[in-house]
Design an enzyme around this catalytic site. Structure first.
Site, mmCIF file in Angstrom:
data_model
loop_
_atom_site.group_PDB
_atom_site.id
_atom_site.type_symbol
_atom_site.label_atom_id
_atom_site.label_comp_id
_atom_site.label_asym_id
_atom_site.label_seq_id
_atom_site.Cartn_x
_atom_site.Cartn_y
_atom_site.Cartn_z
ATOM 1 N N ASP A 127 -40.546 54.638 121.801
ATOM 2 C CA ASP A 127 -41.744 54.761 122.633
ATOM 3 C C ASP A 127 -41.620 53.928 123.901
ATOM 4 O OD1 ASP A 127 -43.773 56.447 120.990
ATOM 5 O OD2 ASP A 127 -42.682 55.188 119.591
ATOM 6 N N GLN A 156 -46.383 61.535 110.300
ATOM 7 C CA GLN A 156 -45.683 62.383 111.280
ATOM 8 C C GLN A 156 -44.371 62.930 110.709
ATOM 9 O OE1 GLN A 156 -47.068 59.420 111.984
ATOM 10 N NE2 GLN A 156 -47.734 59.266 114.102
HETATM 11 O O1 MRU Z 1 -48.020 57.456 117.409
HETATM 12 P P1 MRU Z 1 -47.158 58.603 117.783
HETATM 13 O O2 MRU Z 1 -47.054 59.686 116.790
HETATM 14 O O3 MRU Z 1 -47.413 59.086 119.184
HETATM 15 O O4 MRU Z 1 -45.761 57.903 117.753
HETATM 16 C C1 MRU Z 1 -44.872 57.986 118.699
HETATM 17 C C2 MRU Z 1 -43.718 58.627 118.148
HETATM 18 O O5 MRU Z 1 -43.651 59.826 118.229
HETATM 19 C C3 MRU Z 1 -42.735 57.879 117.415
HETATM 20 O O6 MRU Z 1 -42.778 56.535 117.472
HETATM 21 C C4 MRU Z 1 -41.385 58.447 117.714
HETATM 22 O O7 MRU Z 1 -40.514 58.033 116.756
HETATM 23 C C5 MRU Z 1 -40.917 58.044 119.077
HETATM 24 S S1 MRU Z 1 -40.208 59.294 119.925
HETATM 25 C C6 MRU Z 1 -41.527 60.217 120.448
#
Ligand code: MRU
Length: 350
Positions: free
Chosen positions: A231, A190
């Site tokens: 998250d 990401q």
């Molecule tokens: O697994 P993902 O790409 O949905 O991960 C979540 C996130 O985007 C990250 O952990 C991010 O740093 C948190 S803020 C949206």
């Protein structure tokens, strides 16, 4: 956010259809996909067509509204309740998903019109919260700061603006001459794919670095601030974020680099006492074993990058204990990562 001269949100709903930027195709292709019912929207969340805490929350809100729209007259209540559980089972860690389904369910279970309005409210609030996080976070950024981030907590991870990147965009707009180190964020990349793409589009100077380079750059004094997203945040300030956050926070503490979490209050789970109570999603081993990208001929390909026959472990998140966190940048200001500050934040809302 402007892409190819057009203003986009990451996810939006028109009539009964949900539109989302396909994050599995970025940065190589910019594609908008449509989902026409809640099952299709669930599939998109699970397969990470849409991802990132706030964007997942908005998509879940729209999915809940779609389910309410679709519900048959006979057995309506059972249909809506079981759809809610189905939506909530797509990705277990992001708090915003549960926050969104609960709100749309409670407000709109008896009226599709109310459900759609509530889902739109959630998306609008996500965008305005992100913007305010940028305003408060920008105050922490000094001229010439060298900022590290992890994963993608930019506008793609939310409805617009982002959280960790929102202060970065505002500091850049204020000509603070900042520079961003973007770690790859294996296994899904990401950072390398999405954060780098966003920063490139916005003209923010940056470099992609290997996941294991952050501590060394901190040791050399090349990073003087780190901002990441979240998250789920527990009541005591422990934070679940993309796997790898914990080791960056430990390095930041060791090298005295301020380490901030940027997240809206909708990411805080006051029913969860500490990080120990947060469910960590485990994803398919193939995300570790294979990598997708374009080859030298410009064709999209997926290749095995591990020793054939070896298996992989793929926890998607980790827990950073509150004591490693300098502060949490919220839409209402910067608070300490502790129980009392979090409680006061909610008291100021009610
Ligand atoms: O697994 P993902 O790409 O949905 O991960 C979540 C996130 O985007 C990250 O952990 C991010 O740093 C948190 S803020 C949206």
């Amino acid at each position: 956010m402007i892409v190819n001269g057009k203003d986009y949100r990451t996810v939006w709903m028109e009539g009964g259809t949900v539109f989302m930027i396909d994050q599995n195709e970025l940065p190589f292709e910019f594609v908008v996909v449509e989902t026409n019912n809640y099952v299709e929207t669930c599939h998109a969340i699970r397969e990470m067509t849409i991802r990132g805490a706030g964007a997942i929350g908005a998509a879940a809100a729209f999915a809940m509204a779609q389910a309410i729209l679709q519900a048959p007259k006979k057995g309506r209540e059972e249909f809506i309740t079981s759809a809610r559980y189905e939506i909530e089972a797509t990705r277990p860690t992001a708090r915003n998903l549960f926050y969104a389904t609960e709100r749309v369910f409670n407000t709109g279970k008896d009226s599709a019109e109310k459900a759609i309005i509530e889902a739109q409210n959630i998306a609008d609030e996500d965008a305005s919260d992100s913007r305010n996080i940028g305003k408060f976070g920008n105050r922490l950024i000094k001229k010439n700061d060298r900022i590290a981030t992890h994963c993608n907590a930019g506008w793609l991870a939310f409805v617009d603006y982002g959280t960790a990147l929102s202060p970065v965009y505002q500091a850049h707009a204020d000509d603070k001459d900042i520079f961003v180190y973007v770690d790859e964020t294996r296994p899904r990349g990401q950072g390398a794919r999405l954060t780098a793409w966003e920063l490139y589009q916005a003209g923010v100077p940056h470099l992609v670095i290997p996941d294991n380079a952050t501590a060394s750059l901190m040791a050399q004094g090349k990073i003087n601030l780190m901002i990441v997203g979240a998250d789920r945040i527990a009541a005591n300030g422990d934070v679940a974020n993309k796997i790898g956050t914990l080791e960056k926070a430990i390095a930041a503490e060791y090298y005295s680099v301020p380490f901030y979490i940027a997240a809206p209050t909708s990411t805080i789970d006051r029913k969860c006492g500490s990080g120990e109570g947060i469910i960590i999603e485990e994803r398919d081993e193939n995300e570790v074993l294979y990598q997708k990208g374009i080859d030298r001929e410009g064709k999209m390909n997926e290749v095995l990058i591990c020793s054939p026959g070896s298996h992989a472990l793929n926890p998607a998140f980790d827990i950073t204990p509150a004591e490693l966190i300098t502060g949490i940048i919220t839409e209402r200001g910067v608070i300490k990562a502790d129980e009392q500050s979090i409680q006061s934040l909610f008291e100021s809302i009610s």
